[in-house]
Design a protein around this motif. Sequence first.
Motif, PDB file in Angstrom:
ATOM      1  N   MET A  29       0.826  -1.215   0.000  1.00  0.00           N
ATOM      2  CA  MET A  29       0.000   0.000   0.000  1.00  0.00           C
ATOM      3  C   MET A  29       0.860   1.265   0.000  1.00  0.00           C
ATOM      4  O   MET A  29       0.352   2.370   0.109  1.00  0.00           O
ATOM      5  CB  MET A  29      -0.922   0.001   1.214  1.00  0.00           C
ATOM      6  CG  MET A  29      -1.911  -1.157   1.250  1.00  0.00           C
ATOM      7  SD  MET A  29      -3.094  -1.108  -0.110  1.00  0.00           S
ATOM      8  CE  MET A  29      -4.114   0.257   0.400  1.00  0.00           C
ATOM      9  N   ASP A  30       2.189   1.081  -0.110  1.00  0.00           N
ATOM     10  CA  ASP A  30       3.064   2.243  -0.075  1.00  0.00           C
ATOM     11  C   ASP A  30       2.776   3.213  -1.216  1.00  0.00           C
ATOM     12  O   ASP A  30       3.026   4.414  -1.097  1.00  0.00           O
ATOM     13  CB  ASP A  30       4.531   1.809  -0.138  1.00  0.00           C
ATOM     14  CG  ASP A  30       4.985   1.142   1.151  1.00  0.00           C
ATOM     15  OD1 ASP A  30       4.270   1.295   2.154  1.00  0.00           O
ATOM     16  OD2 ASP A  30       6.034   0.485   1.143  1.00  0.00           O
TER      17      ASP A  30
ATOM     18  N   LEU B 182       0.120   4.350  -2.145  1.00  0.00           N
ATOM     19  CA  LEU B 182      -0.908   5.319  -1.766  1.00  0.00           C
ATOM     20  C   LEU B 182      -0.319   6.555  -1.100  1.00  0.00           C
ATOM     21  O   LEU B 182      -0.994   7.574  -0.966  1.00  0.00           O
ATOM     22  CB  LEU B 182      -1.931   4.669  -0.835  1.00  0.00           C
ATOM     23  CG  LEU B 182      -2.840   3.608  -1.481  1.00  0.00           C
ATOM     24  CD1 LEU B 182      -3.756   2.987  -0.439  1.00  0.00           C
ATOM     25  CD2 LEU B 182      -3.663   4.223  -2.604  1.00  0.00           C
ATOM     26  N   THR B 183       0.934   6.470  -0.672  1.00  0.00           N
ATOM     27  CA  THR B 183       1.584   7.629  -0.066  1.00  0.00           C
ATOM     28  C   THR B 183       2.203   8.535  -1.129  1.00  0.00           C
ATOM     29  O   THR B 183       2.671   9.631  -0.814  1.00  0.00           O
ATOM     30  CB  THR B 183       2.678   7.188   0.924  1.00  0.00           C
ATOM     31  OG1 THR B 183       3.692   6.460   0.214  1.00  0.00           O
ATOM     32  CG2 THR B 183       2.085   6.301   2.017  1.00  0.00           C
ATOM     33  N   ASN B 184       2.207   8.077  -2.377  1.00  0.00           N
ATOM     34  CA  ASN B 184       2.728   8.882  -3.476  1.00  0.00           C
ATOM     35  C   ASN B 184       1.728   9.986  -3.807  1.00  0.00           C
ATOM     36  O   ASN B 184       0.552   9.713  -4.058  1.00  0.00           O
ATOM     37  CB  ASN B 184       2.961   7.984  -4.693  1.00  0.00           C
ATOM     38  CG  ASN B 184       3.560   8.730  -5.860  1.00  0.00           C
ATOM     39  OD1 ASN B 184       2.927   9.609  -6.450  1.00  0.00           O
ATOM     40  ND2 ASN B 184       4.783   8.372  -6.226  1.00  0.00           N
ATOM     41  N   ILE B 185       2.189  11.236  -3.812  1.00  0.00           N
ATOM     42  CA  ILE B 185       1.270  12.357  -4.008  1.00  0.00           C
ATOM     43  C   ILE B 185       0.586  12.300  -5.371  1.00  0.00           C
ATOM     44  O   ILE B 185      -0.577  12.692  -5.508  1.00  0.00           O
ATOM     45  CB  ILE B 185       2.003  13.707  -3.813  1.00  0.00           C
ATOM     46  CG1 ILE B 185       0.976  14.859  -3.788  1.00  0.00           C
ATOM     47  CG2 ILE B 185       3.062  13.913  -4.901  1.00  0.00           C
ATOM     48  CD1 ILE B 185       1.575  16.189  -3.390  1.00  0.00           C
TER      49      ILE B 185
ATOM     50  N   GLN C  41      -2.256   9.857  -5.068  1.00  0.00           N
ATOM     51  CA  GLN C  41      -3.311  10.461  -4.255  1.00  0.00           C
ATOM     52  C   GLN C  41      -4.153  11.427  -5.087  1.00  0.00           C
ATOM     53  O   GLN C  41      -5.381  11.437  -4.989  1.00  0.00           O
ATOM     54  CB  GLN C  41      -2.683  11.192  -3.062  1.00  0.00           C
ATOM     55  CG  GLN C  41      -2.045  10.259  -2.039  1.00  0.00           C
ATOM     56  CD  GLN C  41      -1.256  11.009  -0.977  1.00  0.00           C
ATOM     57  OE1 GLN C  41      -0.981  12.212  -1.112  1.00  0.00           O
ATOM     58  NE2 GLN C  41      -0.879  10.316   0.079  1.00  0.00           N
TER      59      GLN C  41
END
Length: 208
Positions: free
Chosen positions: A1-2, A4-7, A10
Amino acid sequence: MDFLTNINIQFYIIAYLVGGIPFGLLIAKYFTGSDIRQSGSGSIGATNVLRVLKESNPALAKKLAIITLILDALKGILILLVGKFLGLSIETLWAIAIFAVIGHCFSPYLKFEGGKGVATGAGVLFIMLPIETLIALVAWFIAGKVLKISSLSSLIALIALLVSSFIIHPDMEGIKTHAPLFIIAFIIVYKHVPNIMRLFQGKESKVI
């Protein structure tokens, strides 16, 4: 799920989810109790808001159609402006534009049904290619006044935008390709297939 931390990811998700908000359906339901998907073209856009509601209340129908048009355009505009403010790359901004149009046309809130993508597409393209979009709006306005058929006017405006983009921005600064434009254009044309069929059959309604 890493991922999902990418802007960028998002913003793609936000663009899709915000783009999918069916403002036309919600506004018509709130003010008149009507489900515009059950009448007219079955679309959730401004044209069908006007088409369905004008029979019972023409003045209100026009106002709600204009509000729908503005809100559908703003769905993509606001996200792109935030993205530009945060310094996202031109490639990311174009992807955001595409996801906003996909969201409107294939809304996650409506079992992946939705509108035709014209207003949302015009909104994102106004941010990305303002001159070409203004040319397209002029073409849409003239075609609408002469032909009085919304779908045909929108398709003519789309052609005007594509042609003018090759003249004004032949190299598409920052991305070196017209691919995002063609993706958006393909989605809009695809959603207009029923309208195109009715045009060839001479059965398309005049609403503008």
